[in-house]
Scaffold this motif. Structure first.
Motif, short mmCIF file in Angstrom:
data_model
loop_
_atom_site.label_atom_id
_atom_site.label_comp_id
_atom_site.label_asym_id
_atom_site.label_seq_id
_atom_site.Cartn_x
_atom_site.Cartn_y
_atom_site.Cartn_z
N ILE A 499 0.84 -1.21 0.00
CA ILE A 499 0.00 0.00 0.00
C ILE A 499 0.86 1.25 0.00
CG2 ILE A 499 -1.66 1.34 1.37
CD1 ILE A 499 -2.80 -1.40 2.29
N GLU A 500 1.92 1.26 0.83
CA GLU A 500 2.79 2.43 0.91
C GLU A 500 3.49 2.70 -0.42
OE1 GLU A 500 5.44 1.55 4.09
OE2 GLU A 500 3.94 1.87 5.67
N LYS A 501 3.81 1.64 -1.15
CA LYS A 501 4.57 1.80 -2.39
C LYS A 501 3.68 2.01 -3.61
CE LYS A 501 8.74 -0.11 -4.49
NZ LYS A 501 9.76 -1.19 -4.41
N TYR A 502 2.48 1.38 -3.61
CA TYR A 502 1.65 1.40 -4.82
C TYR A 502 0.25 1.95 -4.59
CZ TYR A 502 5.44 -1.47 -6.59
OH TYR A 502 6.68 -1.93 -6.97
N GLY A 503 -0.04 2.42 -3.37
CA GLY A 503 -1.29 3.09 -3.10
C GLY A 503 -2.45 2.20 -2.72
N LYS A 504 -2.37 0.94 -3.02
CA LYS A 504 -3.41 -0.01 -2.64
C LYS A 504 -2.82 -1.42 -2.64
CE LYS A 504 -5.18 -0.76 -7.34
NZ LYS A 504 -6.38 -0.79 -8.21
N TYR A 505 -3.56 -2.35 -2.03
CA TYR A 505 -3.11 -3.74 -2.04
C TYR A 505 -4.00 -4.57 -2.94
CZ TYR A 505 -2.06 -8.54 -0.98
OH TYR A 505 -1.72 -9.85 -1.11
N THR A 506 -3.38 -5.30 -3.84
CA THR A 506 -4.06 -6.37 -4.57
C THR A 506 -3.06 -7.52 -4.69
OG1 THR A 506 -3.33 -5.74 -6.80
CG2 THR A 506 -5.35 -4.70 -5.95
N PRO A 507 -3.53 -8.74 -4.76
CA PRO A 507 -2.59 -9.87 -4.92
C PRO A 507 -1.80 -9.78 -6.21
CG PRO A 507 -4.89 -10.60 -5.13
CD PRO A 507 -4.92 -9.20 -4.61
N GLU A 508 -2.39 -9.17 -7.22
CA GLU A 508 -1.69 -9.03 -8.50
C GLU A 508 -0.48 -8.11 -8.35
OE1 GLU A 508 -5.67 -10.48 -9.05
OE2 GLU A 508 -4.96 -8.62 -8.11
N ILE A 509 -0.65 -7.01 -7.61
CA ILE A 509 0.47 -6.08 -7.39
C ILE A 509 1.56 -6.79 -6.59
CG2 ILE A 509 1.20 -3.96 -6.24
CD1 ILE A 509 -1.57 -2.81 -6.83
N LEU A 510 1.17 -7.53 -5.56
CA LEU A 510 2.15 -8.23 -4.73
C LEU A 510 2.99 -9.18 -5.57
CD1 LEU A 510 3.22 -9.11 -1.88
CD2 LEU A 510 1.46 -10.89 -1.94
N ILE A 511 2.34 -10.03 -6.34
CA ILE A 511 3.04 -11.07 -7.09
C ILE A 511 3.90 -10.48 -8.22
CG2 ILE A 511 2.69 -13.07 -8.60
CD1 ILE A 511 2.28 -13.65 -5.64
N LYS A 512 3.50 -9.34 -8.73
CA LYS A 512 4.19 -8.73 -9.86
C LYS A 512 5.52 -8.12 -9.48
CE LYS A 512 3.40 -5.34 -13.56
NZ LYS A 512 2.45 -4.34 -14.11
N HIS A 513 5.66 -7.73 -8.18
CA HIS A 513 6.86 -7.00 -7.75
C HIS A 513 7.67 -7.81 -6.72
CE1 HIS A 513 4.09 -3.84 -9.24
NE2 HIS A 513 5.22 -3.31 -9.71
N ASP A 514 8.85 -7.27 -6.38
CA ASP A 514 9.73 -7.93 -5.41
C ASP A 514 9.59 -7.29 -4.03
OD1 ASP A 514 10.58 -9.40 -7.53
OD2 ASP A 514 12.58 -8.50 -7.67
N PHE A 515 9.52 -8.13 -3.01
CA PHE A 515 9.47 -7.66 -1.62
C PHE A 515 10.32 -8.59 -0.76
CE2 PHE A 515 5.57 -6.16 -3.53
CZ PHE A 515 5.45 -4.85 -3.05
N ASP A 516 10.81 -8.03 0.32
CA ASP A 516 11.63 -8.82 1.26
C ASP A 516 11.36 -8.31 2.66
OD1 ASP A 516 13.52 -10.18 2.73
OD2 ASP A 516 15.16 -9.81 1.33
N LEU A 517 10.74 -9.13 3.49
CA LEU A 517 10.31 -8.69 4.82
C LEU A 517 10.70 -9.72 5.87
CD1 LEU A 517 7.03 -7.02 5.87
CD2 LEU A 517 7.62 -9.19 6.95
N THR A 518 11.31 -9.26 6.97
CA THR A 518 11.62 -10.11 8.12
C THR A 518 10.94 -9.52 9.35
OG1 THR A 518 13.76 -10.75 7.20
CG2 THR A 518 13.45 -11.08 9.56
N THR A 519 10.32 -10.37 10.16
CA THR A 519 9.62 -9.87 11.34
C THR A 519 9.71 -10.87 12.47
OG1 THR A 519 7.55 -8.87 12.11
CG2 THR A 519 7.36 -10.84 10.74
N PHE A 520 9.43 -10.41 13.68
CA PHE A 520 9.41 -11.27 14.86
C PHE A 520 8.10 -11.03 15.60
CE2 PHE A 520 10.18 -12.60 19.21
CZ PHE A 520 10.92 -13.76 19.06
N TYR A 521 7.39 -12.11 15.86
CA TYR A 521 6.15 -12.01 16.63
C TYR A 521 6.49 -12.27 18.09
CZ TYR A 521 1.46 -12.99 18.40
OH TYR A 521 0.29 -12.97 19.12
N LYS A 522 6.26 -11.26 18.93
CA LYS A 522 6.62 -11.37 20.34
C LYS A 522 5.42 -11.79 21.17
CE LYS A 522 8.70 -8.79 24.17
NZ LYS A 522 9.21 -7.47 24.64
N PHE A 523 5.65 -12.80 22.01
CA PHE A 523 4.61 -13.24 22.93
C PHE A 523 5.29 -13.53 24.25
CE2 PHE A 523 1.16 -16.03 24.49
CZ PHE A 523 0.09 -15.23 24.17
N ASP A 524 4.95 -12.79 25.29
CA ASP A 524 5.78 -12.78 26.50
C ASP A 524 5.33 -13.70 27.61
OD1 ASP A 524 3.55 -11.40 27.27
OD2 ASP A 524 4.56 -9.50 27.66
#
Length: 668
Positions: A499-524
């Motif tokens: 959304i930040e890069k292309y203004g909206k989210y669609t699966p077509e936009i996601l699959i068409k471009h390159d992304f790389d994301l790392t995250t950690f889910y914290k549960f204490d």
């Protein structure tokens, strides 16, 4: 590559599928004695070359990577040899000579209590101890009756189809390690610490894992030897454990003896619990043994309102390989002990085994005097389970055993994940590792739903510590919980990036471009679930099971994939049945392991699979994916139910597992 291609069509990449140019094969000279002084060693790589210890914890009695001056269990590694192939390395074992001075061994928990200390700096064979709860006197509690019993759960070997192994490949200043593991991040930490290497100079690669059950959550002396040898020789080094080595030296589970006293009123209300729990620790300090015994003594009150409880746990030194993780790691032991004591109290009071549990089950969350937080009421769950199985009518005509228990899930501190979108594919990496649980199924379900993409575009990849440097691991019945939640969090963050890069989210936009994301889910904090098992059985005059039926009433929070749930439940049930009927490690009085093959170890085969009645209920957890754990539940709840069902037929108390055929026959 799909699960079908990898595991059914034989395209997986296991350790023995990897062959590197110039690779050396490692074999180990191992002690034939349970306890002996080493007078002299000639040949091979020894502690003179590699003087190191491998435990990550701090203790004076850590195990040396290669024996120094003495051996303290049969199979302890003394020297390593290296050949151009496995046959040559095995032949080279004969070139190493070792002079021993045998010593008297300590072969059991009871033996450890009687014999002089193995270590001169100890006054007895207690490595350490832990006390939980508050000590009380009998005069301080209001009770009418008490029962006391000593219950022994003998040692068990995990025996995955694929035994332990490692390939170490030191090149260009980097130690590359290929390891079937439940946590390559944890294994890397152990290697770094044991060899004193900079973390950036060590890179671990996860490969397909042919079963684990806890033993591959750890790292071992052999791993350090292989890594050191690769650095010394400048060549790749492979070690693949034989089945005999696994039985002799791999960290074993269970091996716990509890002497417990339960106090109650005439109506069955439990007034107090007191006792001592002894762990067959093995010969050296192992930081994972503290988790096993810690779980036993902290979780002993189970799903019941017991307001006075006190336990002492002791780590008993024996001349055996170390105690370690095996599916449940203390949780099954705690439940088996408490449920067997509840059965004993019911018999003493001439009460129905369900009624005494109903009398003591929780009507609200509870913090036990042993320090365990139980997050959910247990009485309404028990009432629902008894009703579902029509217990009252069933108990009139069948030999029934039941168990009510808490599955404490190791959700803290959370888990990591990485998603790389490239070339129209969504490549997924998890901080915890796959060892046969079918992670790919719920990974595809979750990401397909959250990102609105086709499952065929999603893959679960085998990571390395460069691709995903952080991660906790796969154990403690948490995979669906923490991995599912971190995937949902990653999907949310990925959609925000789109959304930040292309203004909206669609699966077509996601699959068409390159992304790389790392995250950690914290549960204490650790979550838990209430579960119930019901077992009916019938044995014939030969002591053979003519019929066995398992009822499971399990709360999984939210179903992520039903095939996963059924597979985990049925597979775990077979392991649990094996622990009651046959699975164990047996030792002679001089400490020699008499269990020399996987057949001797009592592992059950598919023809022992019982009939099942599995009811899955969904009470959502607080995690993002609403799931609760499952994997260890059959191991926790089935053994005590089966033991009760059997003892109603043989009319004598079962307080040792596994149960021998002679015991069922009535000959002992």
């Amino acid at each position: 590559m799909s699960y079908l291609e990898r595991f059914v069509n034989g395209k997986g990449r296991y350790l023995d599928d990897i062959n590197l140019d110039g690779m050396l094969y490692m074999s180990l000279v191992r002690s034939p004695y349970a306890r002996a002084k080493i007078q002299k060693v000639e040949g091979g790589m020894t502690s003179k070359d590699l003087n190191a210890y491998y435990s990550m914890g701090e203790n004076d009695h850590k195990e040396p990577v290669l024996a120094i001056g003495e051996v303290n269990y049969q199979g302890q590694a003394i020297a390593a040899v290296f050949g151009k192939n496995r046959y040559e390395s095995e032949d080279l074992l004969s070139t190493v000579s070792v002079d021993y001075e045998p010593m008297e061994a300590v072969y059991s928990i009871d033996d450890a209590k009687k014999k002089p200390p193995i270590y001169k700096d100890k006054k007895d064979n207690v490595l350490s101890q832990e006390e939980v709860g508050v000590k009380f006197n009998e005069k301080d509690i209001d009770y009418d009756v008490k029962v006391t019993d000593t219950i022994l759960l003998d040692r068990v070997s995990a025996n995955p189809l694929e035994t332990r192994g490692i390939i170490a490949d030191y090149r260009d200043g980097i130690l590359n390690v290929y390891l079937p593991s439940q946590s390559i991040v944890r294994a890397k930490s152990g290697i770094v610490k044991s060899l004193g290497l900079p973390p950036e100079k060590v890179r671990l690669y996860l490969i397909d894992n042919g079963g684990a059950f806890g033993v591959k959550a750890l790292f071992y002396p052999e791993y350090i030897v292989a890594c050191y040898a690769s650095m010394k020789f400048g060549k790749p080094v492979k070690w693949q454990e034989t089945r005999t080595e696994h039985l002799q030296t791999c960290h074993a589970g269970r091996g716990v003896q509890a002497t417990l006293t339960l106090y109650a009123k005439k109506d069955g209300k439990i007034a107090g619990l007191d006792g001592e729990v002894l762990l067959d620790n093995g010969a050296y300090f192992a930081d994972e043994a503290s988790a096993d015994l810690g779980n036993v003594i902290h979780e002993m009150t189970g799903p019941y309102l017991i307001e006075k409880a006190h336990l002492i746990g002791k780590y008993m030194i024996t001349n055996k390989a170390l105690n370690g993780y095996y599916r449940g790691a203390g949780k099954p032991e705690a439940s088996i002990f408490m449920e067997r004591m509840m059965d004993l109290m019911a018999d003493k009071l001439n009460m129905d085994i369900a009624d005494i549990r109903l009398k003591n089950a929780l009507e609200k969350p509870f913090k036990s005097p042993l320090g365990w937080d139980i997050n959910y009421p247990t009485k309404p769950f028990l009432e629902e389970a008894l009703k579902y199985f029509n217990y009252r009518e069933l108990a009139k005509k069948e030999h029934v055993g039941i168990s009510l228990f808490i599955l404490d899930e190791d959700t803290a501190p959370g888990e990591s994940a990485r998603i790389i979108v490239k070339d129209g594919k969504v490549h997924t990496y998890l901080g915890g590792n796959v060892s046969g649980q079918g992670h790919e199924l719920f990974v595809k379900n979750i990401l397909s739903d959250e990102l609105d993409i086709e499952q065929d575009s999603i893959s679960l990849e085998l990571q390395d510590t460069e691709t995903l440097p952080t991660g906790v691991g796969t154990w403690g019945s948490k995979s669906a919980m923490t991995h599912g939640s971190v995937l949902m969090q990653a999907a949310e963050e990925l959609k925000k990036q789109v959304i930040e890069k292309y203004g909206k989210y669609t699966p077509e936009i996601l699959i068409k471009h390159d992304f790389d994301l790392t995250t950690f889910y914290k549960f204490d904090y650790n979550d838990n679930a209430v579960n119930f098992n019901l077992v009916t059985s019938k044995i014939n005059e030969a002591g053979d099971l003519e019929s066995l039926k398992i009822g499971a009433y399990y709360d999984v929070g939210k179903v992520l994939n039903m095939a996963n749930i059924m597979g985990q439940t049925e597979g775990g049930a077979l392991q649990a049945i094996g622990e009651v009927l046959s699975e164990t490690l047996r030792y002679s009085e001089d400490g020699q392991l008499m269990t020399t093959s996987i057949t001797d170890a009592g592992v059950l085969t598919a023809d022992h699979v019982p009939e099942f009645d599995i009811k899955i209920v969904e009470n959502p957890s607080l995690l993002k994916d609403k799931a609760k754990g499952l994997g260890e539940s059959p191991m926790i709840g089935i053994p005590e139910g089966l033991a009760r069902s059997l003892e109603t037929q043989i009319h004598k108390r079962i307080n040792i597992m596994p149960i021998t055929r002679e015991f069922l026959f009535g000959k002992q």
